[in-house]
Design an enzyme around this catalytic site. Structure first.
Site, PDB file in Angstrom:
ATOM      1  CB  CYS A 149      33.369  45.632  32.558  1.00  0.00           C
ATOM      2  SG  CYS A 149      32.874  43.918  32.453  1.00  0.00           S
ATOM      3  NE  ARG A 209      37.688  49.099  34.731  1.00  0.00           N
ATOM      4  CZ  ARG A 209      37.974  49.394  35.986  1.00  0.00           C
ATOM      5  NH1 ARG A 209      39.076  50.050  36.256  1.00  0.00           N
ATOM      6  NH2 ARG A 209      37.164  49.060  36.962  1.00  0.00           N
ATOM      7  CD1 TRP A 233      38.341  39.269  32.121  1.00  0.00           C
ATOM      8  CD2 TRP A 233      36.965  39.039  33.857  1.00  0.00           C
ATOM      9  NE1 TRP A 233      38.744  38.157  32.835  1.00  0.00           N
ATOM     10  CE2 TRP A 233      37.921  37.998  33.903  1.00  0.00           C
ATOM     11  CE3 TRP A 233      35.989  39.092  34.860  1.00  0.00           C
ATOM     12  CZ2 TRP A 233      37.929  37.018  34.912  1.00  0.00           C
ATOM     13  CZ3 TRP A 233      35.996  38.127  35.859  1.00  0.00           C
ATOM     14  CH2 TRP A 233      36.968  37.101  35.874  1.00  0.00           C
ATOM     15  CG  ASN A 244      33.055  47.531  36.276  1.00  0.00           C
ATOM     16  OD1 ASN A 244      33.311  46.329  36.351  1.00  0.00           O
ATOM     17  ND2 ASN A 244      33.747  48.442  36.917  1.00  0.00           N
ATOM     18  N   GLY A 245      30.518  45.245  37.040  1.00  0.00           N
ATOM     19  CA  GLY A 245      30.190  44.726  38.370  1.00  0.00           C
ATOM     20  C   GLY A 245      29.454  43.405  38.263  1.00  0.00           C
ATOM     21  CD  GLU A 258      55.028  38.123  40.777  1.00  0.00           C
ATOM     22  OE1 GLU A 258      54.051  37.657  41.374  1.00  0.00           O
ATOM     23  OE2 GLU A 258      54.915  38.945  39.841  1.00  0.00           O
ATOM     24  CE  LYS A 269      53.611  38.367  36.644  1.00  0.00           C
ATOM     25  NZ  LYS A 269      53.273  39.237  37.727  1.00  0.00           N
ATOM     26  CD  GLU A 280      49.923  37.173  35.350  1.00  0.00           C
ATOM     27  OE1 GLU A 280      48.732  37.440  35.425  1.00  0.00           O
ATOM     28  OE2 GLU A 280      50.782  37.745  36.052  1.00  0.00           O
ATOM     29  CG  HIS A 310      58.448  17.253  52.741  1.00  0.00           C
ATOM     30  ND1 HIS A 310      58.718  16.263  53.665  1.00  0.00           N
ATOM     31  CD2 HIS A 310      59.299  18.271  53.009  1.00  0.00           C
ATOM     32  CE1 HIS A 310      59.684  16.679  54.484  1.00  0.00           C
ATOM     33  NE2 HIS A 310      60.058  17.891  54.101  1.00  0.00           N
ATOM     34  CE  LYS A 313      48.120  46.361  35.560  1.00  0.00           C
ATOM     35  NZ  LYS A 313      48.934  45.149  35.734  1.00  0.00           N
TER      36      LYS A 313
HETATM   37  O1  M6R Z   1      45.261  45.332  41.614  1.00  0.00           O
HETATM   38  P1  M6R Z   1      45.735  44.259  42.537  1.00  0.00           P
HETATM   39  O2  M6R Z   1      47.168  44.428  42.937  1.00  0.00           O
HETATM   40  O3  M6R Z   1      44.858  44.123  43.763  1.00  0.00           O
HETATM   41  O4  M6R Z   1      45.614  42.924  41.728  1.00  0.00           O
HETATM   42  C1  M6R Z   1      45.871  41.684  42.335  1.00  0.00           C
HETATM   43  C2  M6R Z   1      46.005  40.593  41.307  1.00  0.00           C
HETATM   44  O5  M6R Z   1      44.827  40.465  40.584  1.00  0.00           O
HETATM   45  C3  M6R Z   1      47.167  40.869  40.340  1.00  0.00           C
HETATM   46  O6  M6R Z   1      48.372  41.002  41.029  1.00  0.00           O
HETATM   47  C4  M6R Z   1      47.303  39.711  39.336  1.00  0.00           C
HETATM   48  O7  M6R Z   1      47.701  38.561  39.995  1.00  0.00           O
HETATM   49  C5  M6R Z   1      48.288  40.110  38.220  1.00  0.00           C
HETATM   50  N1  M6R Z   1      47.737  39.738  36.954  1.00  0.00           N
HETATM   51  C6  M6R Z   1      49.601  39.434  38.365  1.00  0.00           C
HETATM   52  O8  M6R Z   1      50.456  39.674  37.301  1.00  0.00           O
END
Ligand code: M6R
Length: 617
Positions: A2, A27, A80, A106-107, A490, A494, A497, A513, A612
Site C-alpha cells: 500500500c 506498492r 494491495w 499501510n501495514g 528465476e 518471471k 508472474e 527423479h 512490488k
Molecule cells: O524488495 P525485495 O527484493 O525484498 O523483494 C523480494 C520479492 O518480493 C521480489 O523479488 C519479487 O519476487 C519480485 N516480484 C520478482 O520479480
C-alpha cells in the site's frame, strides 16, 4: 504494501495527490482513494482498481477541482489487499462512524479481530472487512476520552499489534495531517509553504528537496508551514531535515512500451556503473569503502547465511556458488519467510547477508533481526538508501544502485544484485588471499560484461521471433545446473508472474527423479546449456526430456552446433565463461517472459495479485 501520500499547501490538491499515487502504484493497485477537507466536511472518494479508475471517477466531479490560494489538505492511498477483497468499500481512506476522521494505512494490524469484537461490544458498527477500520474507530473513541488528537492517536496505537504507517485527517482541523508509524515506511517532504507525507522518498523527490524520516513510534503533525514531532508520551521531539538526491521523473518510460522493457534494457548501464564504483583498474583489488569490516573478521568467517525472498533469493542462490568457489566459506541461502521460524545456527564469526531490492520486505527484515540477535554480523544489499534494511545494515551496506524499478517484476535490480554479489565474493577472496589467478580472470571478464550484455539486449527482436510460437503453452519447465540452476528458478518466476503460465525451475539432474512425469508435447522445456563443467550433463538431461516429446528450447552460446542440432529453438547469447554466464543467460529468459506475457495481453508492469514492495509477513 500500500502507498500513502498526503499534501498540505496552496496548490490544487487533487492532481498532486493523484501524481503522488501514480508514483506509489508499484506498492499495490487493488484500489485507490483520497480524502480531502472541503468546507466544514471531510470528503472521501475511492474506487476499486488502479489510479486511472480513480482519475475517471474524479474527472466529472467539479467539487474536487482546486482552490488555489486556500489551504488544501488531503491524503491518498493505493491498496494491495490483505484483509478484505479488493472492492470500493474496502478501499482506503476509511471513516469512523461519524465521518469525522479519515485514515489511510499501510501495514497489518494483527489483533484487529479482538479490537473489532471489543468495539462492536461497545455498540460500534463496522462496514468494511479491513483491519484498518479498527484504527479509525479506535482513534474516534479515544478522542472522546482524551484532550488532544496526539493523545488519542498515541492511546490508539498503543492498543495495536502489527505494523503501520498511518495518515489521518480530523474534521475541523482542515490545515493538518497527522501521521504515525511502526515498522512501515513514512517520510515527510519539506517544501516551501507546503509539506507532504509519503511512503517513499523517490515520490517525494518529485515535489521537494528535503525530507524528514519518521521513526517507529513517532507522531507528526504536518501543516503548510510547519512540521512537529512527538513521541508516544506526547513529548515534543526535534528532528532535522535531510537533503535528498532528486530522482528524475520516475514515470518516464523513455519511449519503451512498458517499464519492464525499459528496465531490461538498462541492465548493461547498471552493471557498468557498479563496476565503475567498486572495481578499480587492472591489478587493483575490489574496493568497498561502504564496508567497515576488520580484515581479521573476513579471514575468519565461519559461515555465510544469505536471507532474501523471490528474485533476491535467486541472486542469493547464485552467490552461494560464487562465494563457495572463490572463498573458503560455507554458504547457506534461506527464504527469509522460512528462517523466521528456523533455529539459527549462527555465531559471532558468522556473516549474514540480507538482500532486498526494496529494503522493506517484511519477511526479510524479520529474518535479519532474528539472525543478528545471535551476535552474527549483518551486511545489507539493497537498491534503496532510504529503506529499513539500509538503516539496519548501516555499518556494512552495499547499495545496488540500479535506479528506481517500477515494473513489479524485478529485472535490472536482479543483475545489479548479481554484480554486487560477484564483486563481494572477489573482495572476500582477495582479503583471504585465495585463488589469485582465477580472481584476476574473473575481474577481467566482469570488465567486459557490460559490452556483452549490450550485445544480448540488441537481440531482443530475434528472441521475440523465436519465443512467440510458444505463447499458447500452459506449462513450462526450466532446467539448469550449478551456477545456472538459480537462473532456471528465476526464469520460471518471471514467466509465472508476467504471463500467469504455470512454470517450474529444476536442477536438471532432478528431472528424472519425478518432474519428468509432467512432460508431454505441450510442456516446453527450456535448458540452460553453457559450455563448462555442467554442459554435458545438462545436454544429457535435455535429451531425456526430448525423448518424452517435450518441445525443446535452449539458451546456448553463439556457435554451439550441438545445441542447434538437439533443440527445436535456440536462444543464442554471446560466448561467455560458465561462471559469469548467469548475467547473459537471464536476458533471453527475461525477454521470453516479457514477450509471451505481451502476446497473451497481460498487464506487464502490474501483474495481477502482486505488489512490488511486500511489507507484510
Ligand atoms: O524488495 P525485495 O527484493 O525484498 O523483494 C523480494 C520479492 O518480493 C521480489 O523479488 C519479487 O519476487 C519480485 N516480484 C520478482 O520479480
Amino acid at each position: 504494501m500500500c502507498g500513502i501520500i498526503g499534501y498540505v499547501g496552496d496548490k490544487e490538491i487533487v492532481p498532486l495527490l493523484l501524481k503522488g499515487l501514480q508514483c506509489l502504484e508499484y506498492r499495490g493497485y487493488d484500489s485507490a482513494g483520497i480524502a480531502i477537507h472541503r468546507g466544514h466536511n471531510l470528503n472521501v472518494i475511492k474506487t476499486i482498481g488502479k489510479i486511472s479508475n480513480l482519475e475517471e471517477v474524479i474527472k466529472n466531479k467539479t467539487e474536487y477541482n482546486g482552490k488555489n490560494g486556500h489551504i488544501n489538505c488531503g491524503i491518498g492511498h493505493t491498496r494491495w489487499a490483505t484483509h478484505g477483497e479488493p472492492s470500493d468499500v474496502n478501499a482506503h481512506p476509511h471513516f469512523d462512524t461519524e465521518e469525522k476522521i479519515a485514515v489511510v494505512h499501510n501495514g497489518i494490524i494483527r489483533n484487529y479481530q479482538e479490537i473489532k469484537e471489543k468495539l462492536t461490544h461497545h455498540g460500534l458498527t463496522f462496514v468494511t472487512q479491513t483491519d484498518t477500520e479498527v484504527i479509525v474507530q479506535l482513534i474516534s473513541r479515544n478522542l472522546k476520552k482524551t484532550k488532544s488528537a496526539v493523545e488519542a492517536i498515541s492511546k490508539s496505537v498503543n492498543e495495536l499489534e502489527g505494523s503501520y504507517a498511518i495518515a489521518i485527517l480530523f474534521k475541523g482541523e482542515s490545515d493538518k495531517i497527522y501521521a504515525v508509524r511502526k515498522e512501515a515506511p513514512l517520510v515527510i517532504g519539506i517544501g516551501n509553504g507546503e509539506n507532504f507525507v509519503a511512503s517513499d522518498i523517490p515520490t517525494l523527490s518529485q515535489f521537494v528537496d528535503k525530507v524528514i524520516r519518521l521513526n517507529d513510534n513517532e507522531i507528526t503533525i504536518v501543516t503548510k508551514n510547519n512540521v512537529e514531532f512527538y513521541n508516544l508520551s506526547g513529548e515534543k521531539i526535534k528532528k532535522e531535515p535531510q537533503i535528498i538526491t532528486k530522482t528524475k521523473d520516475i514515470l518516464d518510460k523513455k519511449g519503451f512500451k512498458h517499464y519492464l522493457a525499459k528496465e531490461i534494457n538498462e541492465q548493461a548501464e547498471v552493471i557498468s556503473n557498479l563496476l565503475k564504483d567498486f572495481l578499480p583498474g587492472a591489478g587493483k583489488p575490489v574496493q568497498f569503502d561502504c564496508l567497515k569490516f576488520d580484515p581479521s573478521f573476513l579471514k575468519n568467517i565461519d559461515r555465510v547465511l544469505i536471507l532474501a525472498c523471490g528474485t533476491a533469493y535467486h541472486a542469493g542462490l547464485t552467490a552461494k556458488y560464487i562465494l563457495e568457489t572463490l572463498t573458503s566459506i560455507p554458504v547457506e541461502v534461506q527464504f527469509s519467510s522460512e528462517f523466521i521460524t528456523a533455529s539459527p545456527l549462527l555465531t559471532k564469526k558468522s556473516l549474514v547477508i540480507g538482500i532486498s531490492q526494496s529494503g522493506e520486505t517484511a519477511d526479510t527484515l524479520a529474518a535479519i533481526k532474528k539472525a543478528v540477535s545471535t551476535g552474527a554480523t549483518l551486511l545489507g544489499i539493497t537498491n534503496r538508501a532510504d529503506s529499513a534494511l539500509a538503516d539496519l545494515a548501516k555499518e556494512h551496506l552495499i547499495l545496488s544502485k540500479a535506479g528506481v524499478e517500477i515494473s513489479v517484476a524485478a529485472t535490472k535490480t536482479f543483475t545489479a544484485q548479481l554484480t554486487v554479489l560477484y564483486l563481494l565474493a572477489v573482495y572476500i577472496s582477495e582479503v583471504q588471499g585465495l585463488r589469485r589467478a582465477e580472481i584476476q580472470s574473473i575481474k577481467q571478464e566482469l570488465r567486459e560484461l557490460p559490452q556483452l550484455v549490450d550485445q544480448a539486449l540488441l537481440r531482443a527482436e530475434y528472441y521475440q521471433e523465436q519465443i512467440i510460437k510458444y505463447a499458447n503453452k500452459r506449462d513450462f519447465v526450466f532446467i539448469g545446473r550449478g551456477v545456472n540452476y538459480p537462473i532456471a528458478l528465476e526464469a520460471a518466476l518471471k514467466l509465472k508472474e508476467l504471463s500467469y503460465i504455470h512454470a517450474s525451475g529444476y536442477a536438471s539432474g532432478e528431472m528424472k527423479h519425478g518432474p519428468i512425469a509432467v512432460l508431454d508435447p505441450n510442456v516446453p522445456v527450456v535448458s540452460i546449456c553453457v559450455p563448462g563443467e555442467t554442459y554435458d550433463r545438462v545436454i544429457q538431461n535435455s535429451l531425456e526430456a526430448k525423448s518424452r516429446k517435450a518441445p525443446m528450447i535452449a539458451v546456448a552460446v553463439d556457435g554451439d552446433k550441438k545445441a542447434d542440432s538437439i533443440f527445436d529453438t535456440v536462444l543464442h547469447i554471446p560466448q561467455i565463461s560458465e561462471i559469469i554466464s548467469p548475467f547473459l543467460v537471464v536476458i533471453p529468459l527475461q525477454f521470453l517472459a516479457y514477450y509471451i506475457a505481451e502476446a497473451l495481453g497481460q498487464d506487464i508492469d502490474q501483474p495481477r495479485n502482486l505488489a512490488k514492495s511486500v511489507t507484510v509477513e
